[in-house]
Structure formats: C-alpha cells, structure tokens
Design a protein around this motif. Structure first.
Motif, PDB file in Angstrom:
ATOM      1  N   ILE A 149       0.841  -1.202   0.000  1.00 21.84           N
ATOM      2  CA  ILE A 149       0.000   0.000   0.000  1.00 21.84           C
ATOM      3  C   ILE A 149       0.873   1.248   0.000  1.00 21.84           C
ATOM      4  N   ILE A 150       1.902   1.261   0.836  1.00 22.34           N
ATOM      5  CA  ILE A 150       2.791   2.420   0.928  1.00 22.34           C
ATOM      6  C   ILE A 150       3.531   2.640  -0.383  1.00 22.34           C
ATOM      7  N   ASP A 151       4.013   1.576  -1.002  1.00 25.18           N
ATOM      8  CA  ASP A 151       4.708   1.713  -2.287  1.00 25.18           C
ATOM      9  C   ASP A 151       3.781   2.313  -3.341  1.00 25.18           C
ATOM     10  N   GLU A 152       2.534   1.859  -3.364  1.00 28.17           N
ATOM     11  CA  GLU A 152       1.565   2.407  -4.319  1.00 28.17           C
ATOM     12  C   GLU A 152       1.271   3.880  -4.020  1.00 28.17           C
ATOM     13  N   LEU A 153       1.147   4.220  -2.737  1.00 26.19           N
ATOM     14  CA  LEU A 153       0.894   5.612  -2.369  1.00 26.19           C
ATOM     15  C   LEU A 153       2.077   6.503  -2.730  1.00 26.19           C
ATOM     16  N   ARG A 154       3.296   6.004  -2.576  1.00 20.05           N
ATOM     17  CA  ARG A 154       4.478   6.789  -2.968  1.00 20.05           C
ATOM     18  C   ARG A 154       4.435   7.133  -4.460  1.00 20.05           C
ATOM     19  N   LEU A 155       4.044   6.157  -5.282  1.00 19.10           N
ATOM     20  CA  LEU A 155       3.925   6.411  -6.724  1.00 19.10           C
ATOM     21  C   LEU A 155       2.844   7.448  -7.005  1.00 19.10           C
ATOM     22  N   ARG A 156       1.707   7.311  -6.352  1.00 15.36           N
ATOM     23  CA  ARG A 156       0.613   8.263  -6.560  1.00 15.36           C
ATOM     24  C   ARG A 156       1.036   9.672  -6.153  1.00 15.36           C
ATOM     25  N   ALA A 188       4.097  10.865  -6.045  1.00 17.39           N
ATOM     26  CA  ALA A 188       5.098  11.338  -7.013  1.00 17.39           C
ATOM     27  C   ALA A 188       4.421  11.861  -8.280  1.00 17.39           C
ATOM     28  N   GLU A 189       3.326  11.233  -8.688  1.00 18.83           N
ATOM     29  CA  GLU A 189       2.598  11.665  -9.884  1.00 18.83           C
ATOM     30  C   GLU A 189       1.823  12.955  -9.662  1.00 18.83           C
ATOM     31  N   MET A 190       1.513  13.261  -8.419  1.00 20.12           N
ATOM     32  CA  MET A 190       0.739  14.474  -8.138  1.00 20.12           C
ATOM     33  C   MET A 190       1.529  15.735  -8.459  1.00 20.12           C
ATOM     34  N   ALA A 191       2.842  15.674  -8.339  1.00 18.48           N
ATOM     35  CA  ALA A 191       3.695  16.825  -8.645  1.00 18.48           C
ATOM     36  C   ALA A 191       3.202  18.085  -7.950  1.00 18.48           C
ATOM     37  N   ASP A 192       2.821  17.944  -6.712  1.00 19.65           N
ATOM     38  CA  ASP A 192       2.317  19.062  -5.920  1.00 19.65           C
ATOM     39  C   ASP A 192       3.495  19.937  -5.495  1.00 19.65           C
ATOM     40  N   PRO A 193       3.432  21.241  -5.757  1.00 20.72           N
ATOM     41  CA  PRO A 193       4.566  22.098  -5.407  1.00 20.72           C
ATOM     42  C   PRO A 193       4.615  22.452  -3.924  1.00 20.72           C
ATOM     43  N   TYR A 194       3.653  21.996  -3.168  1.00 17.42           N
ATOM     44  CA  TYR A 194       3.577  22.346  -1.755  1.00 17.42           C
ATOM     45  C   TYR A 194       4.077  21.189  -0.904  1.00 17.42           C
ATOM     46  N   LEU A 204      -6.594  12.298  -2.858  1.00 20.95           N
ATOM     47  CA  LEU A 204      -5.645  11.463  -2.125  1.00 20.95           C
ATOM     48  C   LEU A 204      -6.293  10.900  -0.859  1.00 20.95           C
ATOM     49  N   PHE A 205      -7.002  11.738  -0.109  1.00 22.55           N
ATOM     50  CA  PHE A 205      -7.707  11.262   1.089  1.00 22.55           C
ATOM     51  C   PHE A 205      -8.709  10.171   0.722  1.00 22.55           C
TER      52      PHE A 205
END
Length: 131
Positions: A26-33, A35-41, A71-72
């Motif tokens: 689950i954590i590995d999948e969330l890390r990918l998600r 990373a894809e968000m590219a949120d500047p904050y 994400l939530f």
C-alpha cells in the motif's frame, strides 16, 4: 485561494494488526501516486516509529489546482484503517467562503465538518474588509 493542512496515519485495517507485506505494498503504491501528483507544496510520506504517515499543506490559487481531496479518498479506499484530518479554507466554496472546513478520514469513510475553532474566518481569523 485554497489553503489546506493535513495528516493521515496509514493503517491497512482498524484492528491495528496490519499485514506488514500488504501495508508495504500500500505504501509503495501511495508513494507512486504522490510522485505523480507533482504538488509544489508540502506532500510527504514517511515512516516514523514504525508507522507510515502522510503530511500535506499548501495554498494554491484555486481548489482545482490540487489532488489532496482525491488522495484522502484513495487512502480511505485502499487502507480503510487509516485516519486523519484535512483542514481547508476555500474562498470559492459556495456557502462555505467564510469557514475553515475539516475533511475527516476514519474507518474508510470521509466526512466534512465546519471547524468551529477557526470559523467564521471573519471575525475569528481576520478583520472585516473595510475598503
């Protein structure tokens, strides 16, 4: 303006007896998600004292500029034992322009509430506009 600050404790189940292998998947999948968000904050997933947490915060011009609510919702679906809060202030949210709203994640369910300690924003946080 869409100001937000939040955190999530990630758990596979509410029983607090997570399968370590599944939780790491689950954590590995969330890390990918994330990373894809590219949120500047602020958007950080890390392990602390053996447990995974997400911390986030930002202040984009418009709510549509961020995926934090998605994400939530995603965490609620893939790790229903997770819990956390997202405080949001959105001056473009009809009917809630003068409120800080709280998104609550608990037991796989997302609910929204008005944050009474910070609302109404005027006069609790700011003076009325006099211009």
């Amino acid at each position: 303006m869409f100001e937000y600050h939040g955190w999530i404790t990630i758990r596979e189940t509410a029983a607090n007896e997570d399968d370590d292998v599944r939780l790491r998947q689950i954590i590995d999948e969330l890390r990918l998600r994330i990373a894809e968000m590219a949120d500047p904050y602020l958007l950080d997933l890390r392990w602390m004292n053996g447990e995974p947490f997400i911390h986030l915060g930002g202040n984009p011009n418009h709510r549509s500029a961020t995926d934090v609510i998605d994400l939530f919702e995603h965490v609620a679906a893939v790790a229903p034992g997770s819990y956390g809060l997202l405080h949001m202030r959105d001056d473009e949210d009809p009917g809630h322009e003068n409120e800080v709203r709280v998104l609550r994640l608990a037991r796989g369910t997302i609910t929204q509430h008005t944050e009474a300690l910070l609302s109404p924003c005027i006069p609790k946080l700011e003076d009325p506009f006099t211009g």
